[in-house]
Motif scaffolding. Sequence first.
Motif, PDB file in Angstrom:
ATOM      1  N   GLN A  30    -111.801  39.607   8.996  1.00  0.00           N
ATOM      2  CA  GLN A  30    -112.392  38.524   8.197  1.00  0.00           C
ATOM      3  C   GLN A  30    -111.369  37.414   7.925  1.00  0.00           C
ATOM      4  N   ILE A  31    -110.136  37.833   7.601  1.00  0.00           N
ATOM      5  CA  ILE A  31    -109.076  36.842   7.350  1.00  0.00           C
ATOM      6  C   ILE A  31    -108.839  36.012   8.614  1.00  0.00           C
ATOM      7  N   GLY A  32    -108.761  36.702   9.766  1.00  0.00           N
ATOM      8  CA  GLY A  32    -108.542  36.004  11.047  1.00  0.00           C
ATOM      9  C   GLY A  32    -109.642  35.002  11.350  1.00  0.00           C
ATOM     10  N   GLU A  33    -110.898  35.408  11.119  1.00  0.00           N
ATOM     11  CA  GLU A  33    -112.029  34.508  11.382  1.00  0.00           C
ATOM     12  C   GLU A  33    -111.965  33.279  10.483  1.00  0.00           C
ATOM     13  N   ARG A  34    -111.589  33.494   9.225  1.00  0.00           N
ATOM     14  CA  ARG A  34    -111.502  32.368   8.282  1.00  0.00           C
ATOM     15  C   ARG A  34    -110.411  31.386   8.696  1.00  0.00           C
ATOM     16  N   ILE A  35    -109.276  31.936   9.135  1.00  0.00           N
ATOM     17  CA  ILE A  35    -108.175  31.054   9.582  1.00  0.00           C
ATOM     18  C   ILE A  35    -108.617  30.258  10.810  1.00  0.00           C
ATOM     19  N   ALA A  36    -109.253  30.940  11.770  1.00  0.00           N
ATOM     20  CA  ALA A  36    -109.696  30.264  13.006  1.00  0.00           C
ATOM     21  C   ALA A  36    -110.710  29.168  12.680  1.00  0.00           C
ATOM     22  N   ASN A  37    -111.667  29.463  11.784  1.00  0.00           N
ATOM     23  CA  ASN A  37    -112.677  28.468  11.406  1.00  0.00           C
ATOM     24  C   ASN A  37    -112.047  27.252  10.735  1.00  0.00           C
ATOM     25  N   LEU A  38    -111.094  27.522   9.823  1.00  0.00           N
ATOM     26  CA  LEU A  38    -110.410  26.422   9.142  1.00  0.00           C
ATOM     27  C   LEU A  38    -109.618  25.577  10.131  1.00  0.00           C
ATOM     28  N   ARG A  39    -108.913  26.257  11.034  1.00  0.00           N
ATOM     29  CA  ARG A  39    -108.090  25.539  12.030  1.00  0.00           C
ATOM     30  C   ARG A  39    -108.965  24.580  12.837  1.00  0.00           C
ATOM     31  N   LEU A  40    -110.114  25.082  13.328  1.00  0.00           N
ATOM     32  CA  LEU A  40    -111.000  24.240  14.142  1.00  0.00           C
ATOM     33  C   LEU A  40    -111.585  23.099  13.311  1.00  0.00           C
ATOM     34  N   SER A  41    -111.981  23.394  12.069  1.00  0.00           N
ATOM     35  CA  SER A  41    -112.615  22.352  11.257  1.00  0.00           C
ATOM     36  C   SER A  41    -111.620  21.242  10.904  1.00  0.00           C
ATOM     37  N   LYS A  42    -110.328  21.577  10.882  1.00  0.00           N
ATOM     38  CA  LYS A  42    -109.316  20.566  10.572  1.00  0.00           C
ATOM     39  C   LYS A  42    -108.769  19.884  11.830  1.00  0.00           C
ATOM     40  N   GLY A  43    -109.220  20.334  13.004  1.00  0.00           N
ATOM     41  CA  GLY A  43    -108.811  19.672  14.238  1.00  0.00           C
ATOM     42  C   GLY A  43    -107.443  20.071  14.767  1.00  0.00           C
ATOM     43  N   PHE A  44    -106.951  21.260  14.374  1.00  0.00           N
ATOM     44  CA  PHE A  44    -105.652  21.736  14.871  1.00  0.00           C
ATOM     45  C   PHE A  44    -105.840  22.550  16.151  1.00  0.00           C
ATOM     46  N   SER A  45    -104.939  22.376  17.132  1.00  0.00           N
ATOM     47  CA  SER A  45    -104.879  23.326  18.248  1.00  0.00           C
ATOM     48  C   SER A  45    -104.122  24.550  17.742  1.00  0.00           C
ATOM     49  N   GLN A  46    -104.253  25.667  18.462  1.00  0.00           N
ATOM     50  CA  GLN A  46    -103.493  26.872  18.068  1.00  0.00           C
ATOM     51  C   GLN A  46    -101.996  26.576  18.072  1.00  0.00           C
ATOM     52  N   GLU A  47    -101.569  25.827  19.082  1.00  0.00           N
ATOM     53  CA  GLU A  47    -100.141  25.558  19.234  1.00  0.00           C
ATOM     54  C   GLU A  47     -99.598  24.757  18.050  1.00  0.00           C
ATOM     55  N   ASP A  48    -100.359  23.718  17.645  1.00  0.00           N
ATOM     56  CA  ASP A  48     -99.926  22.872  16.519  1.00  0.00           C
ATOM     57  C   ASP A  48     -99.822  23.674  15.233  1.00  0.00           C
ATOM     58  N   LEU A  49    -100.852  24.503  14.985  1.00  0.00           N
ATOM     59  CA  LEU A  49    -100.847  25.266  13.733  1.00  0.00           C
ATOM     60  C   LEU A  49     -99.709  26.287  13.729  1.00  0.00           C
ATOM     61  N   ALA A  50     -99.517  26.976  14.876  1.00  0.00           N
ATOM     62  CA  ALA A  50     -98.438  27.974  14.957  1.00  0.00           C
ATOM     63  C   ALA A  50     -97.084  27.318  14.666  1.00  0.00           C
ATOM     64  N   LYS A  51     -96.853  26.135  15.277  1.00  0.00           N
ATOM     65  CA  LYS A  51     -95.578  25.439  15.051  1.00  0.00           C
ATOM     66  C   LYS A  51     -95.412  25.050  13.581  1.00  0.00           C
ATOM     67  N   SER A  52     -96.506  24.572  12.969  1.00  0.00           N
ATOM     68  CA  SER A  52     -96.379  24.051  11.608  1.00  0.00           C
ATOM     69  C   SER A  52     -96.130  25.156  10.584  1.00  0.00           C
ATOM     70  N   ILE A  53     -96.451  26.421  10.927  1.00  0.00           N
ATOM     71  CA  ILE A  53     -96.125  27.500   9.973  1.00  0.00           C
ATOM     72  C   ILE A  53     -95.010  28.403  10.527  1.00  0.00           C
ATOM     73  N   ALA A  54     -94.350  27.909  11.603  1.00  0.00           N
ATOM     74  CA  ALA A  54     -93.147  28.558  12.159  1.00  0.00           C
ATOM     75  C   ALA A  54     -93.390  29.984  12.644  1.00  0.00           C
ATOM     76  N   ILE A  55     -94.530  30.167  13.378  1.00  0.00           N
ATOM     77  CA  ILE A  55     -94.726  31.452  14.076  1.00  0.00           C
ATOM     78  C   ILE A  55     -95.045  31.130  15.531  1.00  0.00           C
ATOM     79  N   SER A  56     -95.039  32.152  16.385  1.00  0.00           N
ATOM     80  CA  SER A  56     -95.344  31.910  17.802  1.00  0.00           C
ATOM     81  C   SER A  56     -96.854  31.820  17.978  1.00  0.00           C
ATOM     82  N   ARG A  57     -97.254  31.163  19.052  1.00  0.00           N
ATOM     83  CA  ARG A  57     -98.692  31.049  19.316  1.00  0.00           C
ATOM     84  C   ARG A  57     -99.358  32.412  19.528  1.00  0.00           C
ATOM     85  N   PRO A  58     -98.740  33.337  20.310  1.00  0.00           N
ATOM     86  CA  PRO A  58     -99.368  34.662  20.448  1.00  0.00           C
ATOM     87  C   PRO A  58     -99.562  35.356  19.096  1.00  0.00           C
TER      88      PRO A  58
END
Length: 266
Positions: free
Chosen positions: A9-37
Amino acid sequence: MGKELSKKQIGERIANLRLSKGFSQEDLAKSIAISRPSLTQMELGNRVVSLSEMQKLSIVLGFSLDEFMTKDFLANQSLKASSESHDEVIAERISVPTLNINKFKNVLLYILEHCAGKPNVGETVLYKLLYFSDFNYYELYEEHLTGAKYKKLPYGPVPQKLDAIINQMIDANQLQRIKTEFKGYPQKRYLPLEKADLTMLKASEKDVIDKVIEQMSDWSATAISDYSHKDLPWEVTEEGKDISYNLAFYRELPYSVRVYDEEENN
């Protein structure tokens, strides 16, 4: 706070928020200092999100941690989003492919120019070459190549509206359909009657298509169908439903075409 949320559920919420804010996975991963995988595993619900990561996510994606953990969080978010039509447009642009018919025709002609002479390249093989070109390009560049939608059907992914596009091309003398036999089975094949307009294809697009042709265009219909059935986007989609391009980011080798480790170290 009531019942704890599951990792899924947490993962789905993060993914939904990321898409609604227009972030790519790569951008979001970089901005919180974790790897994309790591973010991928988080969104799939396979990885625990630490409190410090959660705090960073709340700042970057603009949500309250208390609200995030409530049962009605996503419903409340979608009500807010309805007044933020700009965000909705961005989310739609990211997640919804739009078919570029002219590009699709040129990709089809380009593939046929290189493969139409091969006796194994009937309709089944052609569908898969188109699918892997489209999904590999999306995984690499986070942009659509042709923007075609693919449905999960028993023999593998099938591009929608293909029959209509092919009939248009036959009427315009761009293609010829021939019926043959291959190894005792009836087979529909297509011959290109004109060359692809290479000005329609970027070097990066041509490169991805070339690699797919090189890897798979000599495979039999059975071999390429079996291979496509183990590709995660096809595998996890329900029968008869559209295959989401975003699932390309969850592939593993040998299907994944991005070298994520190198990106992490840069």
